[in-house]
Design a protein around this motif. Structure first.
Motif, PDB file in Angstrom:
ATOM      1  N   GLN A  44       0.757  -1.164   0.018  1.00 39.77           N
ATOM      2  CA  GLN A  44       0.009  -0.129  -0.022  1.00 39.77           C
ATOM      3  C   GLN A  44       0.881   1.326   0.021  1.00 39.77           C
ATOM      4  OE1 GLN A  44      -2.890  -2.141   3.082  1.00 39.77           O
ATOM      5  NE2 GLN A  44      -3.910  -0.587   2.069  1.00 39.77           N
ATOM      6  N   ILE A  45       1.994   1.339   0.645  1.00 33.62           N
ATOM      7  CA  ILE A  45       2.955   2.481   0.895  1.00 33.62           C
ATOM      8  C   ILE A  45       3.427   2.647  -0.665  1.00 33.62           C
ATOM      9  CG2 ILE A  45       5.247   3.243   1.469  1.00 33.62           C
ATOM     10  CD1 ILE A  45       4.527   1.605   4.188  1.00 33.62           C
ATOM     11  N   ARG A  46       3.783   1.480  -1.216  1.00 30.90           N
ATOM     12  CA  ARG A  46       4.244   1.663  -2.545  1.00 30.90           C
ATOM     13  C   ARG A  46       3.319   2.120  -3.611  1.00 30.90           C
ATOM     14  NH1 ARG A  46       4.803  -3.405  -3.553  1.00 30.90           N
ATOM     15  NH2 ARG A  46       6.811  -3.700  -2.431  1.00 30.90           N
ATOM     16  N   ALA A  47       2.194   1.605  -3.512  1.00 30.11           N
ATOM     17  CA  ALA A  47       1.112   1.906  -4.481  1.00 30.11           C
ATOM     18  C   ALA A  47       0.674   3.747  -4.298  1.00 30.11           C
ATOM     19  CB  ALA A  47      -0.092   1.193  -4.268  1.00 30.11           C
ATOM     20  N   ALA A  48       0.781   3.926  -3.032  1.00 29.39           N
ATOM     21  CA  ALA A  48       0.672   5.328  -2.818  1.00 29.39           C
ATOM     22  C   ALA A  48       1.857   6.162  -3.270  1.00 29.39           C
ATOM     23  CB  ALA A  48       0.262   5.552  -1.334  1.00 29.39           C
ATOM     24  N   ARG A  49       2.814   5.643  -3.257  1.00 21.36           N
ATOM     25  CA  ARG A  49       4.176   6.518  -3.840  1.00 21.36           C
ATOM     26  C   ARG A  49       4.091   6.781  -5.099  1.00 21.36           C
ATOM     27  NH1 ARG A  49       8.750   4.648  -5.824  1.00 21.36           N
ATOM     28  NH2 ARG A  49       8.340   2.230  -4.992  1.00 21.36           N
ATOM     29  N   LEU A  66       6.022   5.564  10.124  1.00 25.99           N
ATOM     30  CA  LEU A  66       5.017   5.333   9.192  1.00 25.99           C
ATOM     31  C   LEU A  66       4.155   6.688   9.146  1.00 25.99           C
ATOM     32  CD1 LEU A  66       3.065   2.065  10.218  1.00 25.99           C
ATOM     33  CD2 LEU A  66       4.562   2.622   7.936  1.00 25.99           C
ATOM     34  N   ILE A  67       4.208   7.661  10.241  1.00 24.88           N
ATOM     35  CA  ILE A  67       3.581   8.720  10.096  1.00 24.88           C
ATOM     36  C   ILE A  67       4.439   9.646   9.321  1.00 24.88           C
ATOM     37  CG2 ILE A  67       3.156  10.951  11.380  1.00 24.88           C
ATOM     38  CD1 ILE A  67       2.320   9.079  13.678  1.00 24.88           C
ATOM     39  N   LEU A  68       5.937   9.777   9.291  1.00 20.08           N
ATOM     40  CA  LEU A  68       6.709  10.499   8.426  1.00 20.08           C
ATOM     41  C   LEU A  68       6.635   9.974   6.940  1.00 20.08           C
ATOM     42  CD1 LEU A  68       9.948  10.385  10.801  1.00 20.08           C
ATOM     43  CD2 LEU A  68       8.516  12.331  10.313  1.00 20.08           C
ATOM     44  N   ILE A  69       6.571   8.831   6.711  1.00 18.96           N
ATOM     45  CA  ILE A  69       6.252   8.132   5.390  1.00 18.96           C
ATOM     46  C   ILE A  69       5.003   8.805   4.767  1.00 18.96           C
ATOM     47  CG2 ILE A  69       6.039   6.208   3.952  1.00 18.96           C
ATOM     48  CD1 ILE A  69       8.063   4.736   5.857  1.00 18.96           C
ATOM     49  N   PRO A 121      -3.057  10.112   4.055  1.00 18.13           N
ATOM     50  CA  PRO A 121      -3.464   9.643   5.558  1.00 18.13           C
ATOM     51  C   PRO A 121      -2.776   8.344   5.909  1.00 18.13           C
ATOM     52  CG  PRO A 121      -5.590  10.103   4.299  1.00 18.13           C
ATOM     53  CD  PRO A 121      -4.313   9.984   3.236  1.00 18.13           C
ATOM     54  N   LEU A 122      -2.573   8.264   7.111  1.00 19.27           N
ATOM     55  CA  LEU A 122      -1.867   6.901   7.901  1.00 19.27           C
ATOM     56  C   LEU A 122      -3.012   5.901   7.575  1.00 19.27           C
ATOM     57  CD1 LEU A 122       0.380   5.459   9.100  1.00 19.27           C
ATOM     58  CD2 LEU A 122      -0.835   6.074  11.397  1.00 19.27           C
ATOM     59  N   SER A 123      -4.138   6.425   7.706  1.00 23.06           N
ATOM     60  CA  SER A 123      -5.447   5.351   7.596  1.00 23.06           C
ATOM     61  C   SER A 123      -5.328   4.667   6.414  1.00 23.06           C
ATOM     62  CB  SER A 123      -6.605   5.823   7.807  1.00 23.06           C
ATOM     63  OG  SER A 123      -6.945   7.099   7.122  1.00 23.06           O
ATOM     64  N   ASP A 124      -5.122   5.294   5.198  1.00 26.48           N
ATOM     65  CA  ASP A 124      -5.097   4.908   3.992  1.00 26.48           C
ATOM     66  C   ASP A 124      -3.916   3.518   3.730  1.00 26.48           C
ATOM     67  OD1 ASP A 124      -6.889   6.636   3.354  1.00 26.48           O
ATOM     68  OD2 ASP A 124      -5.766   7.702   1.564  1.00 26.48           O
TER      69      ASP A 124
END
Length: 70
Positions: free
Chosen positions: A12-17, A53-56, A63-66
């Protein structure tokens, strides 16, 4: 189960990035970490503290929740 969830969060982090059209280097720099550490989190090989995670999420602009929503 935990490892699979950690990998899912990394995905999910990769997709958002990628959606934000950012490189790992840019996100890592904005988050104040080295690219290798960021890559380990994105790949699910390393567990991230909530602070990280908040910094990322701030670096990507989501938003973190995403990132932790199933």
């Amino acid at each position: 189960m935990v490892l699979a969830r950690r990998r899912a969060i990394g995905d999910q982090i990769r997709a958002a990035r990628l959606y934000a059209n950012l490189t790992q280097e840019v996100v890592a720099e904005r988050a104040g970490m080295d690219r290798a550490a960021y890559n380990r989190i994105e790949q699910g090989h390393s567990a991230a503290l909530i602070d990280t995670l908040i910094l990322i999420t701030d670096a990507i602009g989501v938003p973190l929740s995403d990132l932790v929503r199933q």
